[in-house]
Design a protein around this motif. Structure first.
Motif, short mmCIF file in Angstrom:
data_model
loop_
_atom_site.label_atom_id
_atom_site.label_comp_id
_atom_site.label_asym_id
_atom_site.label_seq_id
_atom_site.Cartn_x
_atom_site.Cartn_y
_atom_site.Cartn_z
N GLN A 1 0.73 -1.30 0.11
CA GLN A 1 0.13 0.00 -0.04
C GLN A 1 1.16 1.03 0.73
O GLN A 1 0.46 2.46 0.40
CB GLN A 1 -1.29 0.21 0.71
CG GLN A 1 -1.97 -1.25 1.32
CD GLN A 1 -3.02 -1.57 2.25
OE1 GLN A 1 -4.04 -0.15 2.39
NE2 GLN A 1 -4.14 -2.32 2.86
N TRP A 2 2.10 0.84 -0.35
CA TRP A 2 2.65 2.28 -1.16
C TRP A 2 2.26 3.55 -2.60
O TRP A 2 2.10 2.45 -3.09
CB TRP A 2 4.08 1.98 -0.94
CG TRP A 2 5.03 1.68 0.37
CD1 TRP A 2 4.54 0.23 0.73
CD2 TRP A 2 5.15 2.67 1.74
NE1 TRP A 2 6.19 0.17 2.00
CE2 TRP A 2 5.31 1.33 2.37
CE3 TRP A 2 5.36 4.00 1.40
CZ2 TRP A 2 6.35 2.07 3.46
CZ3 TRP A 2 5.45 4.17 3.14
CH2 TRP A 2 6.33 3.68 4.30
N PRO A 3 2.37 4.66 -2.07
CA PRO A 3 1.97 4.56 -3.47
C PRO A 3 2.75 4.47 -4.88
O PRO A 3 4.20 3.78 -5.41
CB PRO A 3 2.70 6.63 -3.45
CG PRO A 3 2.56 6.79 -2.36
CD PRO A 3 2.99 5.15 -1.46
N MET A 4 2.40 4.22 -5.67
CA MET A 4 2.72 3.07 -6.44
C MET A 4 3.29 4.54 -8.00
O MET A 4 2.75 5.91 -8.14
CB MET A 4 1.82 2.19 -7.77
CG MET A 4 0.36 2.93 -8.16
SD MET A 4 -0.67 1.38 -8.38
CE MET A 4 -1.78 2.64 -9.52
N THR A 5 2.90 4.18 -9.27
CA THR A 5 3.73 4.90 -10.85
C THR A 5 2.61 5.42 -10.34
O THR A 5 1.22 4.66 -10.48
CB THR A 5 4.03 4.35 -11.31
OG1 THR A 5 3.46 2.70 -12.08
CG2 THR A 5 5.47 3.37 -11.14
N ALA A 6 2.10 7.13 -10.93
CA ALA A 6 1.76 7.95 -11.19
C ALA A 6 1.69 8.26 -12.64
O ALA A 6 2.40 7.94 -13.56
CB ALA A 6 1.40 8.92 -10.05
#
Length: 248
Positions: free
Chosen positions: A131-136
């Motif tokens: 649940q870390w930010p992924m590619t945006a």
């Protein structure tokens, strides 16, 4: 420019949403001092629960600077919810259509009018297993570079413990805490006088996402991952592995 008035529809939405949110979630909200008192700006927020838009909107509503979210256009046609979405000035996103760019034009216009536009740069719930930010996606960078407005990175954590990504039932007990940490504006000045290319937009987006991830690391008390989860790459690898398994 002056701040936008909250208005009837936002006050109605707040009157409906705030009581259950207050019951369900304790609050640990920090960094509100970075929210500009006036003028247009962007907040770039991580996304890990279907209810975190409501939880985050609660936080920002309390600062007096209400956000305009970019949201799937289907939400704008659903009865009372659609009326609220339209009445509160949210921005419809038409994916894979001739109207796809209209959301970015509307976001730019809103910022230039002195409003806040809230971006979920990932475009959907994170697929990262932890649940870390992924590619945006690069829409947030495009609007930021075209308007040169402040871009505030925002990390949130806790709504995902109440309702995990893609879960059908909430985990009500014990009562969860919604943590929000707003950082100072991301320094994008080095990009301003450059030609806006896909590569430049990706680089600027990575800078914004890195700032969000650092804040989330502080909230979670865990180190930033060494690599950013790329959902497309992971899905391609899964298909490749499945194809190889099928050949055995």
């Amino acid at each position: 420019m002056s701040r936008r008035r909250i208005g009837f529809w936002y006050r109605l939405a707040a009157a409906i949403a705030k009581p259950p949110l207050t019951v369900l979630l304790k609050r640990d909200w920090r960094g509100a001092e970075h929210i500009p008192a006036d003028g247009g700006f962007i907040t770039a927020v991580n996304h890990n629960s279907h209810i975190d838009p409501l939880a985050y909107a609660h936080f920002q509503y309390n600062t007096g600077r209400v956000p305009r979210f970019l949201a799937k256009h289907g939400l704008f046609t659903k009865g009372f919810i659609g009326a609220v979405m339209r009445g509160t000035g949210q921005i419809p996103v038409y994916r894979e259509s001739t109207d796809a760019l209209s959301a970015y034009r509307a976001a730019i216009e809103a910022v230039e009018r002195g409003e806040c536009v809230a971006f979920y740069p990932e475009g959907t719930l994170t697929r990262d297993p932890d649940q870390w930010p992924m590619t945006a996606k690069t829409g947030v960078a495009r609007v930021a570079l075209q308007t040169r407005c402040p871009v505030l990175p925002v990390a949130q954590w806790g709504a995902n413990l109440l309702l995990p990504p893609y879960a059908r039932k909430p985990h009500l007990l014990p009562r969860k805490t919604h943590h929000v940490l707003v950082g100072p504006p991301v320094d994008l000045a080095r990009f301003y006088d450059e030609e806006i290319t896909p590569e430049l937009l990706r680089e600027a987006t990575e800078v914004i996402m890195a700032a969000i991830t650092e804040l989330l690391s502080e909230l979670r008390g865990e180190p930033v991952p060494e690599t950013v989860y790329d959902h497309r790459r992971a899905r391609a690898e899964q298909r490749h592995d499945a194809a190889e398994e099928g050949l055995k």
